[in-house]
Scaffold this active site. Sequence first.
Site, mmCIF file in Angstrom:
data_model
loop_
_atom_site.group_PDB
_atom_site.id
_atom_site.type_symbol
_atom_site.label_atom_id
_atom_site.label_comp_id
_atom_site.label_asym_id
_atom_site.label_seq_id
_atom_site.Cartn_x
_atom_site.Cartn_y
_atom_site.Cartn_z
ATOM 1 N N GLU A 1 0.651 -1.081 0.019
ATOM 2 C CA GLU A 1 0.053 -0.055 -0.323
ATOM 3 C C GLU A 1 0.876 1.261 -0.017
ATOM 4 O O GLU A 1 0.697 2.265 -0.768
ATOM 5 C CB GLU A 1 -0.878 -0.145 1.154
ATOM 6 C CG GLU A 1 -2.034 0.797 0.942
ATOM 7 C CD GLU A 1 -3.043 0.791 1.920
ATOM 8 O OE1 GLU A 1 -4.056 -0.090 2.011
ATOM 9 O OE2 GLU A 1 -2.976 1.109 3.370
ATOM 10 N N CYS B 1 -8.489 -2.142 4.203
ATOM 11 C CA CYS B 1 -8.556 -3.192 5.049
ATOM 12 C C CYS B 1 -9.617 -3.440 5.820
ATOM 13 O O CYS B 1 -9.617 -4.785 6.568
ATOM 14 C CB CYS B 1 -7.186 -3.164 5.933
ATOM 15 S SG CYS B 1 -6.306 -1.537 5.981
ATOM 16 N N GLU C 1 -16.171 -10.922 3.896
ATOM 17 C CA GLU C 1 -15.238 -10.728 2.827
ATOM 18 C C GLU C 1 -14.564 -12.105 2.375
ATOM 19 O O GLU C 1 -14.141 -12.223 1.451
ATOM 20 C CB GLU C 1 -13.877 -10.028 3.923
ATOM 21 C CG GLU C 1 -12.875 -9.689 2.933
ATOM 22 C CD GLU C 1 -11.898 -8.942 3.559
ATOM 23 O OE1 GLU C 1 -11.544 -9.415 4.738
ATOM 24 O OE2 GLU C 1 -11.127 -8.001 3.245
ATOM 25 N N GLU D 1 -14.718 -13.151 -5.451
ATOM 26 C CA GLU D 1 -13.252 -12.841 -6.011
ATOM 27 C C GLU D 1 -12.111 -13.234 -5.012
ATOM 28 O O GLU D 1 -10.942 -13.470 -5.647
ATOM 29 C CB GLU D 1 -13.020 -11.337 -6.325
ATOM 30 C CG GLU D 1 -13.237 -10.372 -5.333
ATOM 31 C CD GLU D 1 -14.749 -9.898 -4.956
ATOM 32 O OE1 GLU D 1 -15.564 -10.673 -5.259
ATOM 33 O OE2 GLU D 1 -14.789 -8.541 -4.525
ATOM 34 N N CYS E 1 -10.243 -1.725 14.964
ATOM 35 C CA CYS E 1 -10.315 -3.055 15.236
ATOM 36 C C CYS E 1 -10.546 -3.465 16.793
ATOM 37 O O CYS E 1 -11.408 -4.482 17.157
ATOM 38 C CB CYS E 1 -9.377 -4.206 14.504
ATOM 39 S SG CYS E 1 -9.438 -3.833 13.027
ATOM 40 N N GLU F 1 1.779 1.767 -3.332
ATOM 41 C CA GLU F 1 0.984 2.229 -4.116
ATOM 42 C C GLU F 1 0.598 3.800 -4.109
ATOM 43 O O GLU F 1 0.343 4.721 -5.047
ATOM 44 C CB GLU F 1 -0.295 1.315 -3.819
ATOM 45 C CG GLU F 1 -1.622 1.743 -4.886
ATOM 46 C CD GLU F 1 -2.838 1.013 -4.121
ATOM 47 O OE1 GLU F 1 -2.818 0.337 -3.267
ATOM 48 O OE2 GLU F 1 -3.899 1.233 -4.909
ATOM 49 N N LYS G 1 -15.481 -9.821 8.230
ATOM 50 C CA LYS G 1 -14.373 -10.482 7.762
ATOM 51 C C LYS G 1 -14.956 -11.923 7.373
ATOM 52 O O LYS G 1 -14.497 -12.676 6.265
ATOM 53 C CB LYS G 1 -13.283 -10.818 8.939
ATOM 54 C CG LYS G 1 -12.715 -9.574 9.135
ATOM 55 C CD LYS G 1 -11.378 -9.370 8.165
ATOM 56 C CE LYS G 1 -10.775 -7.982 8.608
ATOM 57 N NZ LYS G 1 -9.991 -7.775 7.295
ATOM 58 N N SER H 1 -7.389 2.113 -2.212
ATOM 59 C CA SER H 1 -6.200 1.294 -2.280
ATOM 60 C C SER H 1 -6.662 -0.425 -3.225
ATOM 61 O O SER H 1 -7.858 -0.765 -2.355
ATOM 62 C CB SER H 1 -5.527 0.876 -0.982
ATOM 63 O OG SER H 1 -4.764 0.000 -1.421
#
Lengths: 590, 385
Positions: free
Chosen positions: A278, A304, A366, A371, A520, A281, A363, A324
């Site tokens: 990142e 994230c 996710e 994908e 978190c 990036e 999560k 990102s």
Amino acid sequence: MIYVTIDGTPVSVPENTTILDAAKLLGVHIPTLCHHEDLCVAGNCRVCMVEVKGSRTLQASCATPVSDGMEIYTNSRLVRTARKHVIELLLSEHRGDCLRCYRNGNCELQALANEYRIDQGIFIDLHKEDQVDISSPAIQKDDSKCIRCQRCVRACTELQSVGALCVAHKGADMRITTFWDKALAYVVCTNCGQCVTHCPTGALTERNYVEDVWDAIYDPTKHVVVQTAPAIRVSIGEEVGMEPGQRVTKKLVTALRRLGFNSVLDTDFTADLTIVEEGNELLHRLTKAIRDKEDVALPMITSCSPGWIKYIEHEFSNHLDHLSTCKSPQQMFGPLAKTYYAEKIGVDPKDMVVVSIMPCTAKKFEAARPEMMASGLRDVDYVLTTRELGLMIRQAGIDFTKLEDGDYDSILGTSTGAGAIFGATGGVMEAALRTAYELVTGREIPFENLNVKPVRGLAGVKEATLKIEGTLEKYKFLEGVELRVAIGHGLANARKIMKQLERGESPYHFIEIMACPGGCVGGGGQPIPTTDEIRMKRANAIYDEDEKMQYRKSHENPEIIAVYENFLKEPLGHKSHELLHTTYVKREKN
Amino acid sequence: MNAHQERVNLIFEKIDTLGLMEKVMKLGNDKILEYIKESGLKGRGGAGFPTYLKWKLAADQKSDMKYVICNADEGEPGTFKDRKILEEQADKVFTGMAICAKVIGAPEGYVYLRGEYNYLVPLLTTKMNTFNEEMQKLGLNFTLYLRSGSGAYICGEETALIESMEGYRGEARNKPPYPVEKGYLGKPTVINNVETLVYCAMIVLNEGGKFKTFGTEISAGSKVFSVSGDADVEGIYELELGMTIQEFVDLFGDGDTKAVQVGGASGFCVPRKKFKETIIGFEGVPTGGSMMLFNSTRSMYHILMNYMEFMQEESCGQCTPCRVGCQQLVKGIQAIKHKKRPASYLDDLVKLAKTMRVASKCGLGQSVANPFISIVENFREEIIY
Ligand code: SF4
Ligand code: SF4
Ligand code: SF4
Ligand code: SF4
């Protein structure tokens, strides 16, 4: 100051103090249910009512400010009778299946019934059998256990500004539902789980995959890999009876081994990897924007937090290019485990099961995104919350506090302080700045002991500016540039930041957003209760962890260096793109 | 027709409202408040808060914005008087609002109309437009708007009405803060019902006098009653407060009246044996205006069930005592009737109703005990057997 008496004892408190808070000062406990310190006042369950002299009715102490000379009685006969009635009424509407309930033992309704020794309901059982909504891979909803306190609605609307849950119908039919009564999987829900951590009963819980994980562990043909998120090591203690804010990383590792996981690895490692990808990036985008004057999406925004990702996909889907492209650490871990790691340890990826322990319910969603199969298989097989892991530890009869220390396995197990602080709001930003600044200048970030204090703490939106000076040749174009960053946690704050961006007024280069209040440490999968005080304790423990680490910058992690040398070759390279980067989808607004 | 009805005619009396407003414009606000105070007018919705005090509290608030709202969300079973008043005397309602607006300094006013009365919208809109123009000409900075309710009984409760106006679900708010401090859009707001506003206009017109010559010390003035049930002459009547139920039954009953329900589903049931001693007014049974007469052929069990089912459905459902309490009362009396619970369970239910009276968040839940206890205690046998 306002002078009042509570049960005969005088007390003086500042104006606008509620009766509930005034009583707390005297050590007088008033029970509550619909009240939660994170949320606006509701005053609807009526459990906290007290008698105020001269008042015709009882007052909800959570919703009533004190006034001068008030005489308050918290335990009069009238109060006790009414309170008992209210608790019995709640129980009469509730499917009191405590023995089969996931929240058994950590339920506020149960605790209240216990406190008031409601052993025989005098009222008629009114509970309606409801079908449990298990449409979502993350959140489970059982109306028959709902006490209509609206804590979930307030959490979803106020903290998260999502509004997936609402109150519908009136009278006996009043209930908590979604827009058009659709199943949770088909509404704007971000799976953040804040409704779950704020629900006092078993009406809202995470989808529980504990049995599936046990099955995998007991299956001798499977190699079960576990990864632990940064925020777990400062919160799992609470699940096994310890005080909030205990650092128990090494005991956690031992516990996981004792549970039977074959490889005990660390998401902190892929947090470091995220920073390297990142960070590069960001520099790539800055190069294009500042040096090449190309039109690239800035600010860049972190990716994230899967709750945040689903939120932006629904609510600001025209701005997905700001995200990102890096996967979250959990999803970087999965494909690396099933390719690089599997090969190193000689296990067929088909026989590998990847389990993650996350502070997060989103999560789960996710991991199930279509994908997320970069390894050719489901990259992450099961996601457990901190709470579910706590359950497994208790089920296994492990005395957690007495466990000896253990260390993570290698290859995907070494991490840095930078990876650890991912667990608190501002952590990703701080970790990224440590690496990016050094990449650009060759020097350490100019903050005392690497601690970027301005990005820490629980303010809703935090900002910082960092002047870049003394750049290396490659980054000369950044000389003198003031890098502007912002951090938002809780989706209501994310909305503010995005509204600004939408208006074209965002002054930032880089933005970190975490879906949950506090990041978190306050995740939807964390131990219940979670309050600001507890969030702070967990965050402080994380910063403590960081300071005690050998390496504190992601790019210095020796295993990260090794993974690039042996496998990925270079940040943003071909392999990275294949395994570690992702795409996003536009979703409907309702 | 009898003397009691003929004596009073304030609500439907034709007056020159524009003339009244011209006069009002010349009066000091203190003077107007003094008239209202002297009249002893209490809110005609049933709760009986002194109107003068409500206006005064709002007038004393410092704020960049204030509102006057006319509560025309008439929803009490057995009442239909506001409809008639709005049909025939809308101008007087508006005038009452304008007077209030002048006193408290509110540039905007809203009529919150019960959804079922939407057929009145064209009529009211026309009248409102004319009225607004007239106020402009008089130099009063006040504009009226019409809002349609969406048909929930709870929206008659003033804080729920505000929630509804703001576009939220009709749910009562915590008090304090009261609407006079933080009401519509968080600004000081006076909410009066249709009838109260008309009386305000009449009181100012008569300079405080006349109104007080009616009624009693505690219950000054007159009020409009909707009479229904086993009555020979159903309809709408303006009567003095302070008469006994006996006097009332003498006027409207058919000779076989065994009970009168005063104030609809949130009011009290008065049995025949208490007709003589019970006064209609704040010293006895207060009422929003619904009066239902029941003769001896009626089953009080069914009447009670009817009210309880209504409340069970119309509770907003947010607070426990009201939402679950109503259901328990309905299920409870059914269970007793069907011998699934002993007769003594009725005592448990009465205790529960008493808790609902003190523990519910708003007036709706608090008032469920009124019909329940008064019917159960006076007609216990009918409920059990
Ligand atoms: S939610 Fe609580 S009270 Fe209800 S069944 Fe579960 S543990 Fe029992
Ligand atoms: S998971 Fe989050 S977005 Fe979904 S209903 Fe719960 S609080 Fe709202
Ligand atoms: S689901 Fe939980 S938080 Fe929501 S209203 Fe029901 S009991 Fe309260
Ligand atoms: S008393 Fe009834 S109507 Fe009033 S707030 Fe409570 S549930 Fe709603």
